[in-house]
Write a protein that holds these residues in place. Structure first.
Motif, short mmCIF file in Angstrom:
data_model
loop_
_atom_site.label_atom_id
_atom_site.label_comp_id
_atom_site.label_asym_id
_atom_site.label_seq_id
_atom_site.Cartn_x
_atom_site.Cartn_y
_atom_site.Cartn_z
N UNK A 81 0.85 -1.49 -0.17
CA UNK A 81 0.24 0.12 -0.08
C UNK A 81 0.25 1.04 -0.25
N UNK A 82 0.16 2.68 -0.77
CA UNK A 82 1.34 3.65 -0.58
C UNK A 82 -0.35 4.48 -0.14
N UNK B 69 -9.24 10.81 -11.58
CA UNK B 69 -9.49 9.31 -12.60
C UNK B 69 -8.09 8.40 -11.46
N UNK B 70 -9.12 7.77 -10.70
CA UNK B 70 -8.19 6.98 -10.00
C UNK B 70 -7.84 5.62 -10.90
N UNK B 71 -7.21 5.30 -10.52
CA UNK B 71 -6.34 3.46 -11.49
C UNK B 71 -7.60 2.24 -11.92
N UNK B 72 -7.90 1.47 -12.76
CA UNK B 72 -8.86 0.77 -12.47
C UNK B 72 -7.64 -1.05 -11.92
N UNK C 146 -3.28 3.32 -2.48
CA UNK C 146 -3.47 2.40 -2.80
C UNK C 146 -3.06 0.87 -2.79
N UNK C 147 -3.53 0.03 -3.50
CA UNK C 147 -3.09 -1.21 -2.49
C UNK C 147 -3.17 -2.06 -3.46
N UNK D 225 1.95 0.63 -11.38
CA UNK D 225 1.12 0.54 -13.16
C UNK D 225 -0.38 1.89 -12.51
N UNK D 226 -0.57 1.74 -10.90
CA UNK D 226 -1.98 2.37 -10.71
C UNK D 226 -1.37 3.76 -10.47
N UNK D 227 0.34 4.06 -9.85
CA UNK D 227 0.53 4.93 -9.31
C UNK D 227 0.22 5.94 -11.08
N UNK D 228 0.82 5.37 -11.98
CA UNK D 228 0.96 5.90 -13.38
C UNK D 228 -0.26 6.04 -13.80
#
Ligand code: ADP
Ligand code: ADP
Ligand code: MG
Length: 662
Positions: free
Chosen positions: A336-337, A359-362, A387-388, A403-406
């Protein structure tokens, strides 16, 4: 089971607890301060109750008011979340005396463990190794100095009532010892209303590993494995994971056992976290117990497949723990960050403000309560999301999180997203060989970078696509109607055949030279660098694309552009006059695209900072647009019923001082 639970908290954690309540058919009641009256987390509560003005001391920390709210709303229990009153024994006691269930440990347990010195004594009796140090906390400066000398430097001075890494002081030299002690006492008093300090030997380069435990009121205690939280900044966790990487099996067993024994020794009930540090030689020491749900609980949920909030509610309702120790398994890896509204380039100072678009990552778990238009108020914790990332292996989990952060796009707010991305790409982080001081030691490498040229290139590309979105052939100096002034000789410039765009970035003016354009991309030069920029606009006015392969997003404003390039915010002022962004105190902007439903001022009105000028309806919510400063309304640039875009100027204020007349 419980019927109706009041959640005595705000933001992300309310949403998290509410999710489980909904699944279990338990109603939830939300509370809010005046600053949170429009907050998104209130939306699906069975009821929500205002508990006072914005400062936490008058709302989220107001025990009487919260207990009364629970009564008014017909609740049978209160969940404290984390932070605020979650580790406050007086609160737990007040809840129980009012005939309500407190979703947490017994008040006596909270009181005993809330004092770090007493917690250490209890754990020592239960057989856990504790950090060498004072056995009692004191605010007697001379006594503290004597203990420091006894233990031997370096030492750590720790507020006995502390939390969140606040107020700790490392002392590694005898010079200035009395001053350092006096200042640490003052800091503890200011932060926690209790100046007593604990002196501990300072363990150098340790890892932080903690154990999640659970107890019920039938005497059962289990652990849900460990988490590693060594990535910290100023003793505050920023990235957490489960399981702890490269932990040898015996050491892991010893930690889990120490935590369970400690919990059994005090008849622990509900969720708790036993924190330890591990020295480089693998010796480990108990630090403290957090008698509540932890911010980082999702990583444990991901590897065990369990819902910790459900366990909390069941234990609070008097049920037995759902599983025995041998039925609890851990699989895979989770990291998690924490995303904060803070500025890595300015010592991570909190940076309140309004999110224009997000817009949050999917494809990965996101815990948050912010959305388009959310105001991050300076009264509260600047954490805005977690994000986890998960996977079969640690490398998979890390890759998912990166990838989620990007993919995260948040425009309008300064955040630590780019910093987190850099951190998760760091070699030592990838190898899982960090200690609690690692982030601070690597800060220079992680927190810097200048994205202004890329941002100015994006601005140039934007002006090109906005000028002629359909036909690139017409964006030529030779064809009529290409640009604002197609036959202007300025355009026949070999260095900038399609024109120039100037923007101010901070104090610097920079120019983008527009070189070429195809249907897909623009070629732009800034200084000596060339950029290939793509740009596309979504239906809500968010621009996004790539600049030399890196992702960018932007919202165009009346006189500037709010940009974010891979998590780093850049604001460009493209106006050539004095009007500027809302912070400069002269323009009130639409927080998001929407419809103006109310215009509350007219030209000439004197207004106060914070006063509602306009109300914009968006996503079925009314969003007040407040005056950014005291002043006089110079011009109202919208009318009732008008549809507006994010960042559009709605009201212009003139400087108050000039209008004071006499
Ligand atoms: P610790 O740092 O004490 O080990 P955690 O890592 O679980 O504990 O973090 C608790 C911290 O979370 C609190 O000290 C506070 O700064 C922050 N916090 C509390 N409530 C909220 C909230 N509603 N939203 C965001 N952050 C919060
Ligand atoms: P808080 O209540 O603020 O969370 P903790 O006692 O849990 O305080 O300590 C927070 C962090 O400070 C730990 O995770 C660790 O990084 C560091 N720390 C605490 N005690 C020591 C110590 N004796 N030596 C070295 N680092 C320590
Ligand atoms: Mg702690």
């Amino acid at each position: 089971m419980l019927r109706r639970v009041l959640i005595a908290n705000r933001g992300e954690i309310v949403r998290r607890i509410a999710r489980t309540c909904n699944r279990l058919g338990v109603e939830h009641v939300a509370v809010y301060s005046e600053a949170d009256a429009c907050a998104a987390y209130l939306r699906d509560a069975a009821a929500s109750v205002c508990i006072g003005p914005a400062p936490p001391s008058q709302s989220y920390l107001n025990i009487e008011r919260i207990v009364a709210a629970a009564h008014e709303a017909g609740c049978d229990a209160i969940h404290p979340g984390y932070g605020f009153l979650s580790e406050n024994a007086a609160f737990a006691r007040a809840v129980e005396s009012a005939g309500l269930v407190f979703v947490g440990p017994r008040p006596e347990t909270i009181a005993e463990l809330g004092d770090k010195a007493r917690a250490k004594a209890i754990m020592a009796r239960a057989g856990a190794p504790i950090v060498p140090g004072s056995s009692e906390a004191t605010d007697d400066a001379a006594r503290i100095a004597a203990i420091c000398r006894e233990i031997g430097l370096p030492v750590l001075l720790k507020p006995a009532a502390g939390g969140g890494g606040k107020g700790m002081t490392v002392i590694d030299g005898a010079d200035g010892l009395p001053e350092a002690i006096a200042s640490a006492i003052r800091l503890a008093k200011a932060n926690f209303g209790d100046g007593r300090l604990l002196v501990e030997r300072y363990i150098e380069r340790p890892r932080h590993v903690e154990v999640q435990v659970f107890g019920d009121s039938h005497g059962n205690v289990v652990h849900l494995f460990e988490r590693e939280c060594s990535l910290q900044r100023r003793h505050q966790k920023i990235v957490e994971e489960a399981p702890a990487p490269h932990l040898n099996r015996m050491l892991r067993d010893d930690l889990l056992k120490a935590a369970v024994h400690g919990a059994q020794a005090i008849g622990y009930r509900n969720a708790g976290t036993f924190e330890f540090i591990i020295a480089p030689d693998d010796s480990f020491y108990f630090l403290e117990v957090n008698t509540r749900l932890q911010v980082e609980h999702p990583v444990t949920e991901e590897i065990t497949g369990l819902d910790l909030v459900e366990w909390q509610l069941r234990a609070a309702a008097g049920e037995r723990l759902p599983l025995r120790q041998d039925e609890i398994e851990a699989r895979g890896h989770a990291i998690e960050c924490r995303i904060y509204a803070e500025d890595p380039a300015a010592q991570f100072r909190p940076s309140p403000g309004r999110i224009l678009r997000v817009i949050w990552p999917r494809g990965l778990r996101v815990e948050t309560a912010v959305e388009d238009g959310t105001e991050i108020a300076s009264h509260y914790d600047p954490m805005i999301a977690k994000l986890i990332g998960c996977g079969a292996t640690r490398a998979d989990a890390l890759a998912a999180l990166r990838a989620g952060l990007a993919e995260t796009r948040m425009v309008g707010l300064t955040t630590n997203v780019a910093f987190l991305s850099a951190l998760l790409q760091d070699t030592q982080v990838k190898e899982g060989t960090v200690h609690t001081g690692y982030v601070d030691s690597a800060l220079d490498r992680l927190a810097h970078g200048d994205d202004a040229p890329a941002a100015v290139a994006c601005a140039g590309a934007l002006s090109l696509v906005q000028a002629q979105p359909s036909d690139p052939a017409r964006v030529s100096p030779w064809s009529a109607g290409a640009c604002a002034n197609p036959f202007d000789r300025v355009w026949l410039d070999p260095d900038a055949p399609l024109g120039r765009v100037a923007a101010r970035c901070g104090r610097k003016w920079m120019t983008a030279r527009l070189l070429d354009r195809t249907r897909e991309a623009a070629r732009v030069a800034v200084h000596d660098d060339e950029f290939i920029v793509t740009a596309a606009r979504d239906s809500d006015g968010l621009w996004s694309g790539k600049v030399n392969g890196r992702s960018w997003s932007a919202v165009t404003m009346h006189n500037g552009i709010e940009l974010v390039i891979e998590g780093r915010r850049v604001r460009l002022d493209t106006s050539h006059d004095a009007e500027s962004f809302a912070e400069s105190g002269v323009a009130a902007l639409a927080p998001m695209p929407g419809i103006v439903v109310s215009v509350r001022v007219a030209a000439g009105d004197r207004v106060e900072k914070g006063q509602t000028l306009i109300v914009v309806e968006a996503m079925k919510m009314e969003n007040p647009v407040a005056a950014p400063a005291d002043g006089v309304v110079a011009e109202v640039r919208c009318s009732r019923g008008a549809s507006v875009t994010a960042g559009q100027v709605l009201v212009l204020l003139s400087n108050d001082a000039q209008d004071n007349g006499e």
